[in-house]
Design a protein around this motif. Structure first.
Motif, mmCIF file in Angstrom:
data_model
loop_
_atom_site.group_PDB
_atom_site.id
_atom_site.type_symbol
_atom_site.label_atom_id
_atom_site.label_comp_id
_atom_site.label_asym_id
_atom_site.label_seq_id
_atom_site.Cartn_x
_atom_site.Cartn_y
_atom_site.Cartn_z
ATOM 1 N N PHE A 101 0.832 -1.209 0.000
ATOM 2 C CA PHE A 101 0.000 0.000 0.000
ATOM 3 C C PHE A 101 0.869 1.262 0.000
ATOM 4 N N THR A 102 1.837 1.309 0.909
ATOM 5 C CA THR A 102 2.696 2.484 1.036
ATOM 6 C C THR A 102 3.569 2.654 -0.198
ATOM 7 N N CYS A 103 4.112 1.562 -0.692
ATOM 8 C CA CYS A 103 4.944 1.594 -1.893
ATOM 9 C C CYS A 103 4.167 2.148 -3.078
ATOM 10 N N LYS A 104 2.979 1.619 -3.304
ATOM 11 C CA LYS A 104 2.157 2.068 -4.439
ATOM 12 C C LYS A 104 1.795 3.551 -4.303
ATOM 13 N N ALA A 105 1.485 3.986 -3.075
ATOM 14 C CA ALA A 105 1.128 5.395 -2.866
ATOM 15 C C ALA A 105 2.297 6.313 -3.213
ATOM 16 N N LEU A 106 3.492 5.950 -2.758
ATOM 17 C CA LEU A 106 4.657 6.787 -3.032
ATOM 18 C C LEU A 106 5.081 6.699 -4.504
ATOM 19 N N GLN A 107 4.877 5.554 -5.118
ATOM 20 C CA GLN A 107 5.135 5.459 -6.563
ATOM 21 C C GLN A 107 4.140 6.316 -7.342
ATOM 22 N N ASN A 108 2.879 6.331 -6.907
ATOM 23 C CA ASN A 108 1.884 7.217 -7.523
ATOM 24 C C ASN A 108 2.338 8.665 -7.409
ATOM 25 N N MET A 109 2.865 9.028 -6.241
ATOM 26 C CA MET A 109 3.333 10.391 -5.998
ATOM 27 C C MET A 109 4.460 10.751 -6.964
ATOM 28 N N GLN A 110 5.380 9.814 -7.167
ATOM 29 C CA GLN A 110 6.507 10.099 -8.051
ATOM 30 C C GLN A 110 6.086 10.146 -9.527
ATOM 31 N N ASP A 112 3.149 10.943 -10.754
ATOM 32 C CA ASP A 112 2.169 11.985 -11.043
ATOM 33 C C ASP A 112 2.472 13.225 -10.197
ATOM 34 N N PRO A 113 3.504 13.990 -10.573
ATOM 35 C CA PRO A 113 3.966 15.105 -9.744
ATOM 36 C C PRO A 113 2.957 16.239 -9.562
ATOM 37 N N GLY A 114 1.892 16.257 -10.324
ATOM 38 C CA GLY A 114 0.893 17.307 -10.178
ATOM 39 C C GLY A 114 -0.228 16.946 -9.212
ATOM 40 N N THR A 115 -0.203 15.740 -8.681
ATOM 41 C CA THR A 115 -1.294 15.263 -7.829
ATOM 42 C C THR A 115 -0.890 15.329 -6.364
ATOM 43 N N GLU A 116 -1.815 15.778 -5.536
ATOM 44 C CA GLU A 116 -1.539 15.860 -4.103
ATOM 45 C C GLU A 116 -1.402 14.462 -3.498
ATOM 46 N N LEU A 117 -0.691 14.408 -2.401
ATOM 47 C CA LEU A 117 -0.350 13.143 -1.761
ATOM 48 C C LEU A 117 -1.582 12.362 -1.318
ATOM 49 N N HIS A 118 -2.604 13.037 -0.809
ATOM 50 C CA HIS A 118 -3.790 12.307 -0.345
ATOM 51 C C HIS A 118 -4.473 11.563 -1.489
ATOM 52 N N VAL A 119 -4.417 12.106 -2.695
ATOM 53 C CA VAL A 119 -4.991 11.426 -3.856
ATOM 54 C C VAL A 119 -4.168 10.176 -4.185
ATOM 55 N N CYS A 120 -2.851 10.299 -4.076
ATOM 56 C CA CYS A 120 -1.965 9.157 -4.343
ATOM 57 C C CYS A 120 -2.224 8.030 -3.343
ATOM 58 N N PHE A 121 -2.405 8.387 -2.068
ATOM 59 C CA PHE A 121 -2.690 7.373 -1.048
ATOM 60 C C PHE A 121 -4.083 6.781 -1.233
ATOM 61 N N VAL A 169 15.493 10.688 -5.990
ATOM 62 C CA VAL A 169 16.268 9.639 -6.657
ATOM 63 C C VAL A 169 16.479 8.464 -5.700
ATOM 64 N N GLU A 170 16.845 8.764 -4.465
ATOM 65 C CA GLU A 170 17.054 7.706 -3.461
ATOM 66 C C GLU A 170 15.741 6.980 -3.177
ATOM 67 N N LEU A 171 14.661 7.740 -3.062
ATOM 68 C CA LEU A 171 13.353 7.137 -2.811
ATOM 69 C C LEU A 171 12.972 6.180 -3.943
ATOM 70 N N THR A 172 13.293 6.543 -5.167
ATOM 71 C CA THR A 172 13.013 5.659 -6.301
ATOM 72 C C THR A 172 13.714 4.311 -6.105
ATOM 73 N N GLY A 173 14.959 4.341 -5.653
ATOM 74 C CA GLY A 173 15.692 3.107 -5.381
ATOM 75 C C GLY A 173 15.061 2.295 -4.257
ATOM 76 N N TRP A 174 14.648 2.985 -3.184
ATOM 77 C CA TRP A 174 13.980 2.309 -2.065
ATOM 78 C C TRP A 174 12.722 1.609 -2.567
ATOM 79 N N LEU A 175 11.921 2.357 -3.317
ATOM 80 C CA LEU A 175 10.634 1.827 -3.765
ATOM 81 C C LEU A 175 10.805 0.701 -4.778
ATOM 82 N N SER A 176 11.815 0.781 -5.606
ATOM 83 C CA SER A 176 12.092 -0.298 -6.554
ATOM 84 C C SER A 176 12.468 -1.574 -5.796
ATOM 85 N N GLY A 177 13.346 -1.434 -4.805
ATOM 86 C CA GLY A 177 13.717 -2.579 -3.976
ATOM 87 C C GLY A 177 12.529 -3.136 -3.222
#
Length: 197
Positions: A101-110, A112-121, A169-177
């Motif tokens: 759940f958390t991974c998908k939300a943060l990937q959505n955030m990355q 779709d940079p125009g969307t607020e975080l609550h929408v991504c979650f 960039v670091e978050l992308t690596g975390w989320l990929s892992g």
């Protein structure tokens, strides 16, 4: 002092062998990932953090009680199945679900940079967790999701004022892992009949 995200254990650093996902390093990365949300202030992600921490504790308890049979997450599950004791497995299923759940939300955030975080979650909740919850729980989660910080505040707080692009960039690596681990474990758990993520 370096920002937290530069010193925390990343899911990209968790070893995965033929036997499976290294349990102690996975638990360390999980702890560090959950602790990162403390930077947002008390209660902001409390509903997620509490669930994740409780399930990390359950998996860690199993690991500590039988380390030789729990060196990988897969071995932990198989050993418990042989013993007809599934507490650690149940915690692992819920932990993988919460991390997905958390991974998908943060990937959505990355993505779709125009969307607020609550929408991504909310998108992530609807696809990963909603079908596991009753109407009452869904209502509570809906209110909690609306309380997540704005995207800009999230990046500023979690990067602790450091370069937010470097953090991203670091978050992308975390989320990929993390994605590699949760999808691997989701398939293992569901195909083995150990639980539904």
């Amino acid at each position: 002092m370096a920002p937290y995200w530069q010193t925390a254990k990343s899911f990209a650093e968790v070893p995965i062998t033929e036997e499976g996902v290294d349990t102690p390093i996975f638990l360390q990365a999980s702890d560090d990932f959950v602790n990162m949300f403390d930077l947002l202030g008390k209660g902001v992600f409390g509903f997620v953090q509490t669930d994740l921490r409780n399930n990390i504790a359950g998996v860690r308890e199993r690991y500590n009680s039988a380390p030789s049979g729990s060196t990988t997450l897969e071995n932990l599950v198989k050993t418990e199945a042989e013993e007809h004791n599934r507490h650690g497995t149940a915690c692992l299923v819920r932990l993988i679900r919460g991390l997905l759940f958390t991974c998908k939300a943060l990937q959505n955030m990355q993505r779709d940079p125009g969307t607020e975080l609550h929408v991504c979650f909310k998108r992530s909740y609807d696809s990963v967790l909603k079908h596991h919850h009753s109407f009452l729980i869904r209502s509570v989660v809906s209110v909690a999701i609306r309380a997540v910080p704005h995207r800009q505040d999230f990046y500023h707080r979690v990067s602790e004022g450091s370069d937010s692009q470097a953090f991203d960039v670091e978050l992308t690596g975390w989320l990929s892992g993390l994605e590699n681990i949760v999808l691997r474990m989701k398939a293992f758990l569901e195909q083995g009949g150990y639980g539904n993520v």
